[in-house]
Enzyme design. Structure first.
Site: not given
Lengths: 223, 223
Positions: B27, B29, B174
């Site tokens: 998945r 975010d 990130r």
């Protein structure tokens, strides 16, 4: 219908402390994107151009931005002063939708004959009567326009038609794109575009290509 | 919250005539884009893969597309079979918002020191304990990951950080991007990233860069 001009005027008024009419180099159809635009307004504000730019960006909806602001001579008229515009029409060659480029291209499942498309658009360069590529509702007083460059190139899985000119009739780039599309699909020869141009008859050209493929890429004023 | 998996399962059921669970390579975010993803499901349908792709695209919301469909061996598991992922983090260097790239980049008003950023990320290549670049809620059982390539390059008015690896911890790209950003701004030396990596302490790294700059660019399975 909300317009970009209206949104800019609404954002400007609280910023400069008075209403101002915004004049631009021209409007684009609904669904057409613009990477830039040039617009002027008359103001008594003491704010610096940078503060006006940042203030506009704080107030404008996220779909609109002021890239830069600078003072100009009062006689400068973005519509009438000599300038060139570059429009880009984009095809995306893909069997499937591509969400990251949604609303930015006309999708074609089949590869287009780019060589033939590039050859066909050369006839547009020069000063011509573009009646064949002019939408019914066009309000221009005459149909003669000058095109300085016309190219069709491949860029990854996209095909780009670029037209550089001093002015464009209503839907002109989209009708050229719709016609060039037929050439790219092999349904017409490259030489057909010249026949269409010379016929001065909108009925001879292809259909108007969808708005989402069109981008106003650049506006440059004469130095 | 709606998920891409849920939307694909909902579009799939009327198409193949039975419910199916969709398993993917992982998945992303909220706010992160994916240029591709690999997912499997088990079906009794007699439709061809092409018909499944086209049927999905007719039913899926415009933000999601099936790029291609093909049969695989029943033992293929997109999450567990060996593969690499390429993530790209994008900074946009601009004084003003850029609506055409809204939600696709982290905007920086100041130019970043790309040379220094590129130098700093070389220390990430190899097999390391990435605890320093791991979000608090990460559910991975161990923090060791292998990064095969790490680059920072300029592309027009954008700066791209790319990480190629066999697996990534939660928010890993990130947090790397947020740390590399500090180096690009000149607030840390290039060598600081190695210190952060070796500290195995999330508190030493920079902040988590905003989701909109991140793109899952590519997933490749071992032949």
């Amino acid at each position: 219908m909300p317009t970009i001009q209206g949104a800019v005027e609404a954002a400007l008024e609280p910023l400069i402390g008075h209403a101002a009419r915004v004049s631009s180099a021209g409007r684009t159809d609904a669904g057409v994107h613009a990477a830039m635009q040039v617009a002027t307004f008359v103001t008594r504000t003491v704010r610096t151009p940078q503060a006006v730019r940042d203030g506009l960006n704080a107030r404008l909806p996220a779909e609109i931005a002021c890239l830069s602001a600078e003072p100009v001579h009062a006689s400068f008229d973005p519509r009438r002063d000599p300038h060139t515009k570059t429009y880009r029409y984009t095809w995306l060659i893909s069997d499937a939708p591509r969400p990251l480029r949604r609303g930015r291209a006309w999708r074609s499942r089949r590869q287009l004959d780019v060589q033939r498309m590039a050859e066909s658009v050369l006839c547009l360069i020069g000063t011509h009567d573009f009646t064949s590529f002019r939408a019914a509702g066009c309000s221009a007083t005459h149909p003669v326009r000058t095109i300085m460059d016309a190219t069709v190139v491949v860029s990854g899985d996209e095909v780009h038609l670029r037209l550089l000119g001093t002015g464009f009739l209503r839907h002109m780039v989209r009708i050229v794109a719709g016609s060039v599309h037929e050439i790219g699909q092999g349904r017409q020869e490259a030489s057909w575009l010249r026949e269409v141009l010379e016929a001065r008859d909108r009925g001879r050209a292809g259909r108007t290509a969808p708005a989402q493929g069109l981008l106003l890429e650049r506006i440059v004023y004469d130095a």
